[in-house]
Motif scaffolding. Structure first.
Motif, PDB file in Angstrom:
ATOM      1  N   VAL A   1       0.837  -1.195   0.000  1.00 44.61           N
ATOM      2  CA  VAL A   1       0.000   0.000   0.000  1.00 44.61           C
ATOM      3  C   VAL A   1       0.874   1.249   0.000  1.00 44.61           C
ATOM      4  O   VAL A   1       1.863   1.329   0.731  1.00 44.61           O
ATOM      5  N   ALA A   2       0.504   2.228  -0.862  1.00 43.49           N
ATOM      6  CA  ALA A   2       1.232   3.503  -0.912  1.00 43.49           C
ATOM      7  C   ALA A   2       1.126   4.195   0.434  1.00 43.49           C
ATOM      8  O   ALA A   2       0.032   4.486   0.907  1.00 43.49           O
ATOM      9  N   ARG A   3       2.269   4.436   1.067  1.00 40.49           N
ATOM     10  CA  ARG A   3       2.277   4.996   2.417  1.00 40.49           C
ATOM     11  C   ARG A   3       2.762   6.443   2.438  1.00 40.49           C
ATOM     12  O   ARG A   3       2.288   7.254   3.209  1.00 40.49           O
ATOM     13  N   ALA A   4       3.744   6.759   1.556  1.00 44.21           N
ATOM     14  CA  ALA A   4       4.245   8.135   1.476  1.00 44.21           C
ATOM     15  C   ALA A   4       4.788   8.358   0.074  1.00 44.21           C
ATOM     16  O   ALA A   4       5.426   7.478  -0.503  1.00 44.21           O
ATOM     17  N   GLY A   5       4.519   9.551  -0.478  1.00 45.06           N
ATOM     18  CA  GLY A   5       4.978   9.857  -1.830  1.00 45.06           C
ATOM     19  C   GLY A   5       5.331  11.318  -1.973  1.00 45.06           C
ATOM     20  O   GLY A   5       4.933  12.163  -1.161  1.00 45.06           O
ATOM     21  N   SER A   6       6.104  11.644  -3.011  1.00 44.83           N
ATOM     22  CA  SER A   6       6.537  13.016  -3.232  1.00 44.83           C
ATOM     23  C   SER A   6       5.455  13.821  -3.942  1.00 44.83           C
ATOM     24  O   SER A   6       4.738  13.297  -4.794  1.00 44.83           O
ATOM     25  N   GLY A   7       5.371  15.096  -3.573  1.00 48.27           N
ATOM     26  CA  GLY A   7       4.449  16.010  -4.248  1.00 48.27           C
ATOM     27  C   GLY A   7       2.987  15.679  -4.020  1.00 48.27           C
ATOM     28  O   GLY A   7       2.617  14.809  -3.228  1.00 48.27           O
ATOM     29  N   TRP A   8       2.140  16.406  -4.759  1.00 51.05           N
ATOM     30  CA  TRP A   8       0.699  16.207  -4.596  1.00 51.05           C
ATOM     31  C   TRP A   8       0.272  14.840  -5.108  1.00 51.05           C
ATOM     32  O   TRP A   8      -0.692  14.249  -4.586  1.00 51.05           O
ATOM     33  N   THR A   9       0.990  14.317  -6.119  1.00 56.70           N
ATOM     34  CA  THR A   9       0.652  12.981  -6.629  1.00 56.70           C
ATOM     35  C   THR A   9       0.848  11.935  -5.540  1.00 56.70           C
ATOM     36  O   THR A   9       0.010  11.053  -5.349  1.00 56.70           O
ATOM     37  N   GLY A  10       1.978  12.036  -4.828  1.00 54.53           N
ATOM     38  CA  GLY A  10       2.234  11.103  -3.734  1.00 54.53           C
ATOM     39  C   GLY A  10       1.194  11.210  -2.636  1.00 54.53           C
ATOM     40  O   GLY A  10       0.743  10.193  -2.085  1.00 54.53           O
ATOM     41  N   ASP A  11       0.790  12.451  -2.319  1.00 52.03           N
ATOM     42  CA  ASP A  11      -0.247  12.644  -1.292  1.00 52.03           C
ATOM     43  C   ASP A  11      -1.572  12.033  -1.742  1.00 52.03           C
ATOM     44  O   ASP A  11      -2.295  11.440  -0.941  1.00 52.03           O
ATOM     45  N   ALA A  12      -1.885  12.177  -3.049  1.00 47.54           N
ATOM     46  CA  ALA A  12      -3.144  11.625  -3.568  1.00 47.54           C
ATOM     47  C   ALA A  12      -3.128  10.095  -3.520  1.00 47.54           C
ATOM     48  O   ALA A  12      -4.115   9.469  -3.113  1.00 47.54           O
ATOM     49  N   LEU A  13      -2.028   9.493  -3.938  1.00 46.46           N
ATOM     50  CA  LEU A  13      -1.930   8.023  -3.909  1.00 46.46           C
ATOM     51  C   LEU A  13      -2.006   7.504  -2.480  1.00 46.46           C
ATOM     52  O   LEU A  13      -2.631   6.475  -2.211  1.00 46.46           O
ATOM     53  N   THR A  14      -1.382   8.225  -1.561  1.00 42.21           N
ATOM     54  CA  THR A  14      -1.420   7.813  -0.154  1.00 42.21           C
ATOM     55  C   THR A  14      -2.825   7.949   0.404  1.00 42.21           C
ATOM     56  O   THR A  14      -3.310   7.064   1.117  1.00 42.21           O
ATOM     57  N   ALA A  15      -3.499   9.055   0.055  1.00 42.74           N
ATOM     58  CA  ALA A  15      -4.848   9.287   0.576  1.00 42.74           C
ATOM     59  C   ALA A  15      -5.834   8.233   0.085  1.00 42.74           C
ATOM     60  O   ALA A  15      -6.713   7.798   0.844  1.00 42.74           O
ATOM     61  N   GLN A  16      -5.708   7.818  -1.178  1.00 39.47           N
ATOM     62  CA  GLN A  16      -6.635   6.816  -1.717  1.00 39.47           C
ATOM     63  C   GLN A  16      -6.182   5.382  -1.424  1.00 39.47           C
ATOM     64  O   GLN A  16      -6.807   4.420  -1.853  1.00 39.47           O
ATOM     65  N   LYS A  17      -5.077   5.258  -0.652  1.00 40.73           N
ATOM     66  CA  LYS A  17      -4.540   3.949  -0.258  1.00 40.73           C
ATOM     67  C   LYS A  17      -4.327   3.044  -1.475  1.00 40.73           C
ATOM     68  O   LYS A  17      -4.707   1.875  -1.484  1.00 40.73           O
ATOM     69  N   TYR A  18      -3.721   3.636  -2.491  1.00 45.88           N
ATOM     70  CA  TYR A  18      -3.398   2.900  -3.715  1.00 45.88           C
ATOM     71  C   TYR A  18      -2.504   1.714  -3.377  1.00 45.88           C
ATOM     72  O   TYR A  18      -1.538   1.846  -2.624  1.00 45.88           O
ATOM     73  N   SER A  19      -2.818   0.550  -3.915  1.00 43.59           N
ATOM     74  CA  SER A  19      -2.057  -0.647  -3.563  1.00 43.59           C
ATOM     75  C   SER A  19      -1.799  -1.508  -4.794  1.00 43.59           C
ATOM     76  O   SER A  19      -2.513  -1.421  -5.800  1.00 43.59           O
ATOM     77  N   LEU A  20      -0.762  -2.328  -4.697  1.00 40.37           N
ATOM     78  CA  LEU A  20      -0.383  -3.276  -5.743  1.00 40.37           C
ATOM     79  C   LEU A  20      -0.153  -4.632  -5.095  1.00 40.37           C
ATOM     80  O   LEU A  20       0.481  -4.735  -4.046  1.00 40.37           O
ATOM     81  N   ALA A  21      -0.673  -5.659  -5.732  1.00 44.84           N
ATOM     82  CA  ALA A  21      -0.479  -7.019  -5.240  1.00 44.84           C
ATOM     83  C   ALA A  21       0.911  -7.510  -5.629  1.00 44.84           C
ATOM     84  O   ALA A  21       1.507  -7.013  -6.598  1.00 44.84           O
ATOM     85  N   PRO A  22       1.477  -8.472  -4.900  1.00 44.18           N
ATOM     86  CA  PRO A  22       2.760  -9.051  -5.316  1.00 44.18           C
ATOM     87  C   PRO A  22       2.683  -9.570  -6.748  1.00 44.18           C
ATOM     88  O   PRO A  22       1.747 -10.269  -7.122  1.00 44.18           O
ATOM     89  N   GLY A  23       3.641  -9.171  -7.581  1.00 42.76           N
ATOM     90  CA  GLY A  23       3.646  -9.559  -8.987  1.00 42.76           C
ATOM     91  C   GLY A  23       2.942  -8.569  -9.888  1.00 42.76           C
ATOM     92  O   GLY A  23       3.046  -8.663 -11.114  1.00 42.76           O
ATOM     93  N   GLU A  24       2.239  -7.592  -9.302  1.00 43.83           N
ATOM     94  CA  GLU A  24       1.509  -6.602 -10.104  1.00 43.83           C
ATOM     95  C   GLU A  24       2.372  -5.362 -10.301  1.00 43.83           C
ATOM     96  O   GLU A  24       2.741  -4.691  -9.344  1.00 43.83           O
ATOM     97  N   GLY A  25       2.674  -5.053 -11.552  1.00 43.34           N
ATOM     98  CA  GLY A  25       3.500  -3.898 -11.851  1.00 43.34           C
ATOM     99  C   GLY A  25       4.949  -4.134 -11.448  1.00 43.34           C
ATOM    100  O   GLY A  25       5.328  -5.189 -10.931  1.00 43.34           O
ATOM    101  N   ILE A  26       5.766  -3.127 -11.682  1.00 44.97           N
ATOM    102  CA  ILE A  26       7.191  -3.230 -11.356  1.00 44.97           C
ATOM    103  C   ILE A  26       7.389  -3.289  -9.845  1.00 44.97           C
ATOM    104  O   ILE A  26       8.249  -4.020  -9.343  1.00 44.97           O
ATOM    105  N   VAL A  27       6.570  -2.541  -9.102  1.00 45.01           N
ATOM    106  CA  VAL A  27       6.644  -2.590  -7.641  1.00 45.01           C
ATOM    107  C   VAL A  27       6.313  -3.992  -7.137  1.00 45.01           C
ATOM    108  O   VAL A  27       7.022  -4.560  -6.296  1.00 45.01           O
TER     109      VAL A  27
END
Length: 575
Positions: free
Chosen positions: A220-246
C-alpha cells in the motif's frame, strides 16, 4: 598552433568554471582558425545507450538545424571512425569509396574525421569540412587528431567533475536521510521525509514508498513526493505481489529497473503518472522479510543509471532498519499501553474489593439494628389505643424499613462471593425487556424514545440474572438522566461466537461524559450528577467483572456516549 593549444589547455584546466560546452566550442573554433580551408567544424558526442552521435559544438553552418543533425552509428565516415578508432581523411567525397552518399548531394568535397576517445573509451568524433577537394594536408590531419585528444580530455574532465559533484550530492543526501531516519520513530513522518529528500535532491519525477499490509498481503502507498504522492497515499493505492514493477520487486525480493517501461510486459501505468519512462523499484527488507518497496520514476530526457540503483538501494537498506526500529517502537508503545491498562484495571479491582468489603461490613452492621427497629415496630403495631393517623404513620415507617432491609440485602448479595451453582443460563434480551417494562413511564416523562436492536440469535449465558438486571437498569437510567432535553436511547445486543462472548451496548444522545472524569468513570463516588452518589457504575463494573466480562465507556463522535458490556458464553472461573 602553439597559442591555440595553450589556450585550449588553459580552458581545460578551468572546465569547472568555463563549462564543457564552451570548451568544446573553443576547440571547433580553433580548428577552423588553424586550418584555413575549414569551412565547417563539428564535435559529436556519443550516446552509447541510443547508439547515436549528438552534435555538441558546431561552427560554420548557415543552416543551424543541419549542424545539429544527429547521426546513427554506422552512418557515414563518423561511424567508421567510431568503429576503428582511427582518423579518416576523405580528400574528395566525389571519388573516395569510403564516403557513402545517401541520395542528397553533399555541400562539401573534403572531409576529415578524428576520434574523440580516452584510452579504449569512445566518446565521439571531431570533423572538419571544406567545399574544396584535397583541402586538408597530412599536417592538418595530425592537428585535428590532437584537437580530438583535447576534446576527449575536456569531456573526461567534465565527466569526472560531474561524477564528483554527484558523489557529493549523494553523500549529502544519504547523510541527511540517515540523520532523519535516526532521529524519528514515527513511521509516517520518516517515510515522508525520505521521499521528499530524494525527490528534491535528485529531481526524480516521482518517489513513492509502499508498505506491506499484513492483512491483505498487498503493498500500500504509504508516502509519496508532491501532490501525486499525497493523492496516492490518501486513496490507499495498492499493488499485489507480482503486479506492476513494484509488485515484481516485492515478489522476487530483488531490485528491478528499466528506462523503457512500455517494453516491460508487467508494467502498470498509474493515471496520475502518465509521463513515466523509467522506473526503479527496490525492496525494503530485513533478512528475508520484505517490509515494503521504494519506487522511483523518471521522465525524458532523463534516464536512470547504475548510480541511481546504488543510491536507492542504499536508502532502502537504511529505510529497512528505520522501519524495523519504528515497528519495534510502536509495538513497545502498544505493550506499554496494554500493561498500563492491566495495571489500572488491577488497581480498580483492588479498589472495588476494598469498597466491597467495606459495604459488606457496613451492611452487616446496619442489618442488626435495623432488625431490632423492625421488631419494635411490629410490636408497636399490635398495641391498642393508637390513633388512626398514628397507624398510618407506623405503616409508612414499616414499609420504608422493609425497603431499607431490601437495599442492604442486595448490597450483601452483590458483594458476597458467588458460587458456580449460583450462575443460571439467562437470556440477556429478556433482561433488557424486563428493565424496559420498569422504566417505560420514566422514558415517556423525559421525552426519550427507545430503540432495541436485539440479536434474535443471541445465545443464553451463565449469569446472576438479578445482578445483570441491576447493571442494565443502572446503564439505562444513567442514559436517560444524561438527556435532559429528551433524545434517543438505543440498546443493542450481538452474538460474538469467534470471541465466545456476547456484546450489549447502551447509547444515548445526551451531553456525553466530561473528559476529566471519563478515565475514572467506574471509580466510586465519581459523578457529574448533582444528586448522584457515584456508586451505580462502580457496582455495575463490579458485577460485570464478577461475570468475567468487560465494560467500557466512550463518548460518541457526534454527541452522547456509549457503554459496552462483553459477557462470556461459558461459565468461567468466578471471581
Amino acid at each position: 598552433e602553439s597559442n591555440a593549444l595553450v589556450n585550449i589547455s588553459l580552458a581545460l584546466s578551468e572546465t569547472e568554471k568555463i563549462g564543457l560546452k564552451n570548451v568544446l566550442q573553443l576547440i571547433v573554433n580553433s580548428a577552423r582558425e588553424l586550418m584555413p580551408n575549414t569551412q565547417q567544424a563539428v564535435i559529436h558526442m556519443l550516446d552509447a545507450e541510443n547508439q547515436v552521435l549528438i552534435p555538441a559544438a558546431v561552427i560554420g553552418y548557415e543552416n543551424f538545424v543541419e549542424g545539429k543533425r544527429k547521426m546513427r552509428l554506422g552512418e557515414g565516415v563518423a561511424g567508421q571512425v567510431i568503429a576503428s578508432g582511427e582518423t579518416i581523411n576523405i580528400p574528395d567525397v566525389e571519388t573516395d569509396a569510403r564516403f557513402v552518399k545517401l541520395g542528397i548531394p553533399p555541400a562539401f568535397r573534403s572531409l576529415t574525421v578524428a576520434p574523440v576517445q580516452s584510452g579504449d573509451q569512445k566518446l565521439g568524433t571531431i570533423s572538419i569540412l571544406s567545399s574544396t577537394p584535397n583541402a586538408f594536408s597530412q599536417r592538418e590531419v595530425q592537428l585535428l587528431s590532437a584537437l580530438g585528444t583535447q576534446a576527449a580530455l575536456a569531456i573526461e574532465n567534465a565527466h569526472l567533475l560531474e561524477s564528483i559533484q554527484q558523489s557529493l550530492k549523494e553523500t549529502n543526501a544519504l547523510y541527511r536521510i540517515n540523520q532523519g531516519l535516526a532521529s524519528s520513530l514515527q513511521t509516517d513522518e520518516l517515510l515522508k521525509e525520505t521521499v521528499d529528500l530524494l525527490q528534491k535532491s535528485f529531481h526524480y519525477y516521482h518517489v513513492q514508498i509502499y508498505v506491506a499490509d499484513s492483512e491483505s498481503g498487498n503493498f500500500v502507498a504509504r508516502a509519496g513526493s508532491g501532490w501525486t504522492g499525497d493523492a496516492l497515499t490518501a486513496q490507499k493505492y495498492s499493488l499485489a505481489p507480482g503486479e506492476g514493477i513494484v509488485g515484481y520487486a516485492a515478489e522476487t525480493g530483488t531490485p528491478f529497473f528499466t528506462n523503457h517501461v512500455d517494453q516491460v510486459v508487467f508494467f502498470t501505468r498509474n493515471p496520475l503518472l502518465p509521463d513515466t519512462k523509467s522506473e526503479l523499484a527496490v525492496p525494503v527488507k530485513v533478512g528475508d522479510s520484505i517490509l515494503g518497496v521504494l519506487d522511483v520514476q523518471h521522465i525524458p530526457p532523463h534516464d536512470l543509471t547504475q548510480r541511481d540503483i546504488q543510491l536507492v538501494s542504499t536508502v532502502a537498506d537504511q529505510l529497512a532498519i528505520a522501519l524495523q526500529n519504528a515497528n519495534l517502537y510502536e509495538e513497545l508503545q502498544i505493550s506499554l499501553q496494554h500493561e498500563k491498562a492491566i495495571r489500572n484495571q488491577l488497581v480498580q479491582n483492588e479498589r472495588l474489593a476494598v469498597m466491597g468489603r467495606l459495604l459488606a461490613t457496613v451492611s452487616h452492621e446496619l442489618n442488626n439494628p435495623l432488625q431490632a427497629i423492625q421488631n419494635a415496630l411490629f410490636l408497636l403495631r399490635e398495641e391498642r389505643g393508637i390513633s388512626l393517623q398514628g397507624k398510618q404513620d407506623l405503616e409508612i415507617v414499616l414499609a420504608e424499613s422493609e425497603r431499607m432491609a431490601g437495599i442492604i440485602e442486595r448490597l450483601r448479595s452483590t458483594y458476597r462471593a458467588p458460587q458456580p451453582q449460583d450462575f443460571q443460563f439467562t437470556q440477556v434480551n429478556d433482561i433488557v425487556q424486563d428493565v424496559l417494562a420498569l422504566i417505560t413511564t420514566h422514558l415517556r416523562h423525559n421525552q426519550v424514545s427507545f430503540h432495541f436492536d436485539a440479536d434474535p440469535s443471541l445465545p443464553m449465558i451463565p449469569a446472576l440474572a438479578d445482578q445483570l438486571r441491576q447493571v442494565v437498569l443502572n446503564l439505562l437510567m444513567n442514559a436517560v438522566e444524561a438527556m435532559t432535553d429528551g433524545g434517543q436511547l438505543t440498546v443493542t445486543t450481538r452474538a460474538l461466537p469467534d470471541q465466545a462472548e456476547i456484546l450489549l451496548t447502551v447509547s444515548d444522545t445526551g451531553s456525553g461524559i466530561e473528559a476529566d472524569i471519563l478515565p475514572n468513570i467506574f471509580d466510586a463516588f465519581v459523578t457529574n450528577k448533582l444528586r448522584g452518589t457515584g456508586l451505580g457504575l462502580t457496582i455495575s463494573y463490579d458485577i460485570v467483572i464478577k461475570h468475567r466480562g468487560r465494560i467500557t465507556a466512550e463518548n460518541n463522535p457526534e454527541r452522547g456516549s456509549t457503554f459496552s458490556v462483553w459477557l462470556p458464553l461459558e461459565n468461567r472461573e468466578v471471581i
